[in-house]
Scaffold this motif. Structure first.
Motif, mmCIF file in Angstrom:
data_model
loop_
_atom_site.group_PDB
_atom_site.id
_atom_site.type_symbol
_atom_site.label_atom_id
_atom_site.label_comp_id
_atom_site.label_asym_id
_atom_site.label_seq_id
_atom_site.Cartn_x
_atom_site.Cartn_y
_atom_site.Cartn_z
ATOM 1 N N VAL A 1 -6.478 0.325 16.942
ATOM 2 C CA VAL A 1 -6.506 1.610 17.633
ATOM 3 C C VAL A 1 -5.258 2.421 17.311
ATOM 4 O O VAL A 1 -4.136 1.945 17.506
ATOM 5 N N VAL A 2 -5.440 3.638 16.821
ATOM 6 C CA VAL A 2 -4.311 4.554 16.687
ATOM 7 C C VAL A 2 -3.993 5.086 18.079
ATOM 8 O O VAL A 2 -4.884 5.610 18.757
ATOM 9 N N HIS A 3 -2.744 4.917 18.501
ATOM 10 C CA HIS A 3 -2.422 5.179 19.903
ATOM 11 C C HIS A 3 -1.185 6.053 20.028
ATOM 12 O O HIS A 3 -0.275 5.977 19.205
ATOM 13 N N HIS A 4 -1.169 6.875 21.079
ATOM 14 C CA HIS A 4 -0.070 7.821 21.231
ATOM 15 C C HIS A 4 0.844 7.521 22.412
ATOM 16 O O HIS A 4 2.018 7.834 22.392
ATOM 17 N N ASP A 5 0.265 6.929 23.434
ATOM 18 C CA ASP A 5 0.972 6.820 24.702
ATOM 19 C C ASP A 5 1.768 5.517 24.773
ATOM 20 O O ASP A 5 1.208 4.443 24.932
ATOM 21 N N LEU B 1 0.825 -1.204 0.000
ATOM 22 C CA LEU B 1 0.000 0.000 0.000
ATOM 23 C C LEU B 1 0.864 1.261 0.000
ATOM 24 O O LEU B 1 1.724 1.428 0.859
ATOM 25 N N THR B 2 0.646 2.115 -0.982
ATOM 26 C CA THR B 2 1.285 3.433 -0.982
ATOM 27 C C THR B 2 0.191 4.485 -1.067
ATOM 28 O O THR B 2 -0.751 4.344 -1.841
ATOM 29 N N VAL B 3 0.291 5.507 -0.217
ATOM 30 C CA VAL B 3 -0.696 6.579 -0.202
ATOM 31 C C VAL B 3 0.027 7.908 -0.336
ATOM 32 O O VAL B 3 1.064 8.114 0.304
ATOM 33 N N ALA B 4 -0.512 8.782 -1.174
ATOM 34 C CA ALA B 4 0.136 10.074 -1.397
ATOM 35 C C ALA B 4 -0.851 11.200 -1.180
ATOM 36 O O ALA B 4 -2.021 11.092 -1.529
ATOM 37 N N PHE B 5 -0.381 12.278 -0.559
ATOM 38 C CA PHE B 5 -1.158 13.523 -0.473
ATOM 39 C C PHE B 5 -0.497 14.518 -1.397
ATOM 40 O O PHE B 5 0.704 14.763 -1.256
ATOM 41 N N ASP B 6 -1.288 15.111 -2.275
ATOM 42 C CA ASP B 6 -0.716 16.094 -3.181
ATOM 43 C C ASP B 6 0.562 15.520 -3.797
ATOM 44 O O ASP B 6 1.611 16.149 -3.805
ATOM 45 N N GLY C 1 2.823 12.497 12.202
ATOM 46 C CA GLY C 1 3.115 12.520 10.780
ATOM 47 C C GLY C 1 3.599 11.188 10.242
ATOM 48 O O GLY C 1 4.077 11.103 9.115
ATOM 49 N N ALA C 2 3.477 10.134 11.057
ATOM 50 C CA ALA C 2 3.944 8.821 10.600
ATOM 51 C C ALA C 2 2.939 8.177 9.651
ATOM 52 O O ALA C 2 3.260 7.185 8.998
ATOM 53 N N GLY C 3 1.712 8.718 9.592
ATOM 54 C CA GLY C 3 0.712 8.143 8.696
ATOM 55 C C GLY C 3 -0.229 7.169 9.378
ATOM 56 O O GLY C 3 -0.851 6.345 8.710
ATOM 57 N N LYS C 4 -0.366 7.266 10.705
ATOM 58 C CA LYS C 4 -1.229 6.315 11.437
ATOM 59 C C LYS C 4 -2.699 6.479 11.037
ATOM 60 O O LYS C 4 -3.358 5.515 10.663
ATOM 61 N N SER C 5 -3.188 7.727 11.125
ATOM 62 C CA SER C 5 -4.588 7.959 10.732
ATOM 63 C C SER C 5 -4.773 7.669 9.251
ATOM 64 O O SER C 5 -5.792 7.107 8.840
ATOM 65 N N THR C 6 -3.780 8.067 8.459
ATOM 66 C CA THR C 6 -3.863 7.834 7.020
ATOM 67 C C THR C 6 -4.031 6.348 6.731
ATOM 68 O O THR C 6 -4.808 5.954 5.869
ATOM 69 N N LEU C 7 -3.313 5.521 7.489
ATOM 70 C CA LEU C 7 -3.398 4.082 7.255
ATOM 71 C C LEU C 7 -4.828 3.576 7.466
ATOM 72 O O LEU C 7 -5.388 2.913 6.587
ATOM 73 N N ILE C 8 -5.442 3.931 8.606
ATOM 74 C CA ILE C 8 -6.789 3.367 8.814
ATOM 75 C C ILE C 8 -7.800 3.993 7.873
ATOM 76 O O ILE C 8 -8.718 3.328 7.415
ATOM 77 N N LYS C 9 -7.622 5.276 7.550
ATOM 78 C CA LYS C 9 -8.565 5.892 6.618
ATOM 79 C C LYS C 9 -8.467 5.240 5.239
ATOM 80 O O LYS C 9 -9.484 5.047 4.562
ATOM 81 N N THR C 10 -7.251 4.931 4.836
ATOM 82 C CA THR C 10 -7.086 4.317 3.521
ATOM 83 C C THR C 10 -7.654 2.906 3.513
ATOM 84 O O THR C 10 -8.314 2.493 2.561
ATOM 85 N N VAL C 11 -7.413 2.188 4.602
ATOM 86 C CA VAL C 11 -7.933 0.823 4.685
ATOM 87 C C VAL C 11 -9.449 0.828 4.548
ATOM 88 O O VAL C 11 -10.046 -0.030 3.898
ATOM 89 N N GLY D 1 -11.129 2.897 2.876
ATOM 90 C CA GLY D 1 -11.539 3.437 1.586
ATOM 91 C C GLY D 1 -11.928 4.905 1.630
ATOM 92 O O GLY D 1 -12.615 5.400 0.742
ATOM 93 N N LEU D 2 -11.508 5.626 2.678
ATOM 94 C CA LEU D 2 -11.832 7.049 2.751
ATOM 95 C C LEU D 2 -10.814 7.889 1.987
ATOM 96 O O LEU D 2 -11.082 9.031 1.652
ATOM 97 N N LEU D 3 -9.643 7.316 1.754
ATOM 98 C CA LEU D 3 -8.619 8.019 0.980
ATOM 99 C C LEU D 3 -8.213 7.130 -0.188
ATOM 100 O O LEU D 3 -8.200 5.906 -0.051
ATOM 101 N N PRO D 4 -7.893 7.721 -1.311
ATOM 102 C CA PRO D 4 -7.493 6.906 -2.461
ATOM 103 C C PRO D 4 -6.083 6.352 -2.258
ATOM 104 O O PRO D 4 -5.228 7.013 -1.678
ATOM 105 N N LEU D 5 -5.858 5.146 -2.730
ATOM 106 C CA LEU D 5 -4.511 4.598 -2.600
ATOM 107 C C LEU D 5 -3.779 4.709 -3.933
ATOM 108 O O LEU D 5 -4.371 4.603 -4.999
ATOM 109 N N SER D 6 -2.482 4.973 -3.842
ATOM 110 C CA SER D 6 -1.695 5.140 -5.063
ATOM 111 C C SER D 6 -1.278 3.801 -5.635
ATOM 112 O O SER D 6 -1.049 3.669 -6.830
#
Lengths: 432, 269
Positions: free
Chosen positions: B198-202, B16-21, B46-56, B58-63
């Motif tokens: 779960v996207v997690h920070h702690d 999976l590769t995802v690109a913004f702009d 900025g590691a792409g954690k949210s991007t990963l689940i959103k792409t999975v 289908g909320l974001l297009p995958l490259s």
């Protein structure tokens, strides 16, 4: 007065068309406008409103008549075109949406005005009245118009009724809507078409220049009164219908008056009143709340001072002169007097000669304030690591705010301490 | 690095590769996740954690690449997935009650045009009870605290009665009591064979909370059971600075209007 009765009795068929027509136009615009508002697309509505003008002119040029069906088709096409342009510019260039809307709005409107001027100068007799589209012509509606607008209004209402939950969800949380598999693009397409349609028929009432007002203002006014989307839609339509009716009536009694601006003045007045009078969200309601908070603070501060004076003399029910109270804590003398009189009415203090003493209720309320103040100071020093000389001002606010539940929790958390950070004793009702 | 998963994976992500702009924010991610686990996605900002689940989802297009859930394309299993977006992603001043929001969790099952039924209200109320919010059903959402907002979102996700849950920072800005309540609930869900991602920070709580971890920093560092994967070395690699060269090449792709993959470029203005 007679004119109002004539008007409302709907005896004259012309008046009937005008009344029904203006209610239909404004109410359906307001209903669709509620979702435009909730989707935060108010500016887009304005862009569409201006962009339909060239479409109307084009419809007239191609068909050679003012038949509303042709004009609507033309308006619909350029209205849509303006939206597509805004989206295209936003997506494909570095220009942001607000700039894109400004650009598209002025270009389309400019082209529309040029076309309108050309038509007017062409000497075509059928063109007279086209300029009504600039400021509306609710008072000139006839039966034929009504059929067309009535049909469009029914379509609008039906769509909103069927897609009510989808429109609401999309306005609240679009990503979530997408995640549960709703056809988001298509629903947005429907909503946008509805906005364009609402604008196209709404301009009959108020004209392109003021269209955004009847699309958005009823919703903005309704938002002050309710927390439910359904009620908001209903209120917006009532506000819209009322302003439409009022506008039509004004142009009935004073034919020289333009309908559209009057409708806008009425709906804006409703919005203005809502802004001030609405419960909770209205300005006056907020002022009243703030006033009552200020009173509570003043009351409790005086009770606290009297209680602290009692601590010094070990006699909480001893009378104190106003000068003594002012000596302990600085108030404007007039304020102190008025607060004391209020406390007397509420039964917290009583007067003996010129001196004031706490009643039992007054003492226990003063004690509570002092207790919370000291508990909070202690909490800030022990749990939040704030220096003891910095905690007093915070505690001065919190002492009036804390709910009984939080008060109990605070006591439990600190385990009923005896003294605060400044070694002042913390008073409890029943010694623990 | 990838441990074998014998049964059908709940989620499979392939190349999976995802690109913004045009700039890739996720490079060539490959992973398989087992069903019935509590899985944490960790990585720096900025590691792409949210991007990963959103792409999975289908909320974001995958490259490039593909995503399969329960060995099927996402659109076949929409009814089995559930999403808890970041709390700040919506406007909480929206005119709705807690109940209204939780009922949104039923819309997917209801389908277009249909009205909410009593059965849906019952499910919603039950879910509110699970998150300890039944007393707030009629409360306006604008009056909720951060923790209550998060619980409301969680109840909405539960109301979907899904099999796999994607949650974007459900613990962000909530109090300790709420965090404890939520994690207890998530653990109970995984015991019932639900998969929770779960996207997690702690980092402190990772070993206590999660069965599996995905360690991410624009590319996949590691993915596997927490005890073998959440190691000092992997942490170092995840948080020890960005791969500057990778990031620079991403910038170059954007600047030069280069396609991410040969042959699928779209014209740009």
């Amino acid at each position: 007065m007679n004119s109002l009765i004539d008007f409302l009795s709907l005896a004259d068929p012309n008046i009937r068309f005008v009344v029904i027509g203006s209610i239909l136009l404004t109410a359906s615009s307001a209903i669709v406008g509620t979702f435009t508002f909730l989707h935060k697309k108010s500016l887009v509505g304005d862009a569409i409103a201006h962009a339909v003008l060239p479409g109307i002119c084009l419809g007239f040029i191609l068909s050679g008549t003012k038949n509303p069906a042709y004009l609507i088709v033309g308006a619909f096409i350029t209205g849509w075109l303006s939206l597509v342009s805004v989206e295209f510019i936003t997506r494909r260039t570095r220009i942001k949406e607000d700039t894109a809307i400004g650009l598209v709005l002025s270009v389309f409107f400019g082209v529309g005005i040029v076309m309108l001027t050309v038509i007017q100068k062409s000497g075509n007799a059928a063109q007279s009245g086209l300029d009504h589209f600039l400021f509306g012509k609710a008072a000139a509606l006839v039966g034929e118009d009504l059929m067309v607008f009535g049909t469009v209004a029914v379509v609008l209402l039906l769509c909103v009724f069927l897609l009510f939950k989808e429109f609401s969800l999309l306005a609240f949380d679009k990503a979530y809507a997408q995640s549960i598999g709703l056809p988001v693009r298509r629903i947005e397409l429907v909503l946008t078409s509805l906005i364009v349609l609402a604008v196209v028929i709404g301009i009959q009432a108020v004209g392109v220049v003021l269209m955004a007002a009847i699309l958005i203002t009823p919703a903005a006014a309704a938002r002050f009164w309710t927390h439910k989307v359904g009620v908001m839609v209903f209120l917006a339509s009532v506000f819209g219908a009322f302003s439409g009716l009022a506008g039509a009536y004004i142009s009935y009694i004073a034919p020289a008056m333009p309908t559209g601006p009057w409708i806008v003045i009425v709906i804006s007045t409703i919005a203005f009143i809502s802004f001030f009078l609405a419960p909770r969200r209205g300005v006056i309601s907020r002022l009243v709340r703030q006033r009552s908070i200020r009173r509570t603070i003043n009351n409790e501060n005086v009770l606290k001072t009297l209680y602290q004076l009692g601590e010094e003399s070990k006699n909480f029910l001893r009378p104190h002169a106003e000068a003594d109270i002012l000596h302990k804590r600085r108030y404007p003398a007039a304020l102190l007097a008025s607060v004391l009189h209020r406390l007397q009415r509420q039964g917290y203090v009583q007067r003996t000669g010129t001196a004031w003493q706490l009643t039992e209720e007054g003492m226990s309320r003063g004690q509570r304030v002092v207790k919370i103040h000291r508990l909070w100071e202690l909490y800030l020093t022990t749990h939040v690591n704030i220096a003891p000389d910095h905690v007093h001002d915070d505690a001065d606010t919190i002492e009036h705010l804390l709910t009984p539940e939080l008060e109990t929790e605070l006591e439990r958390l600190l385990n009923y301490p005896r003294v605060d950070p400044h070694q002042a004793e913390i008073p409890y009702k029943k010694p623990v | 690095m990838q441990p074998d998963i014998t049964t059908t994976p709940a989620l499979e992500v392939h190349d999976l590769t995802v690109a913004f702009d045009r700039k890739p924010v996720l490079w060539n991610i490959d992973l398989k996740l087992p069903a019935g686990k509590l899985i944490g996605i960790i990585g720096p900002n900025g590691a792409g954690k949210s991007t990963l689940i959103k792409t999975v989802m289908g909320l974001l297009p995958l490259s490039s690449g593909y995503v399969r859930l329960y060995d099927q394309p996402i659109d076949n299993v929409r009814g089995r997935i559930s999403y808890v977006p970041q709390r700040e992603s919506v406007d909480w001043d929206f005119p709705a009650s807690v109940m209204d929001v939780v009922l949104m969790g039923r819309y997917g099952k209801l389908g277009l045009f249909r009205r909410v039924r009593q059965a849906d209200r019952d499910v919603a109320l039950d879910c509110l009870r699970k998150v300890g919010m039944e007393a707030y059903a009629n409360r306006q959402i604008s009056q909720l605290s951060g923790g209550q907002q998060q619980r409301t979102f969680l109840a909405r996700a539960l109301a979907q009665q899904a099999d796999i849950y994607f949650m974007d920072e459900p613990f962000a800005g909530v109090d300790a009591a709420t965090e404890k309540a939520i994690i207890g609930l998530l653990q109970a869900m995984t015991e019932a064979q639900k998969t929770v991602i779960v996207v997690h920070h702690d980092l402190q709580s990772v070993t206590r909370y999660f069965d599996w971890v995905i360690m991410l920093n624009t590319r996949l560092v590691a993915c596997g059971p927490t005890e073998t994967t959440f190691t000092q070395q992997n942490l170092q690699e995840t948080y020890g600075g960005k791969l500057t060269l990778l990031s620079d090449v991403g910038d170059l792709i954007r600047r030069e209007h280069f396609p991410n993959r040969e042959g699928i470029s779209k014209p740009a203005l």
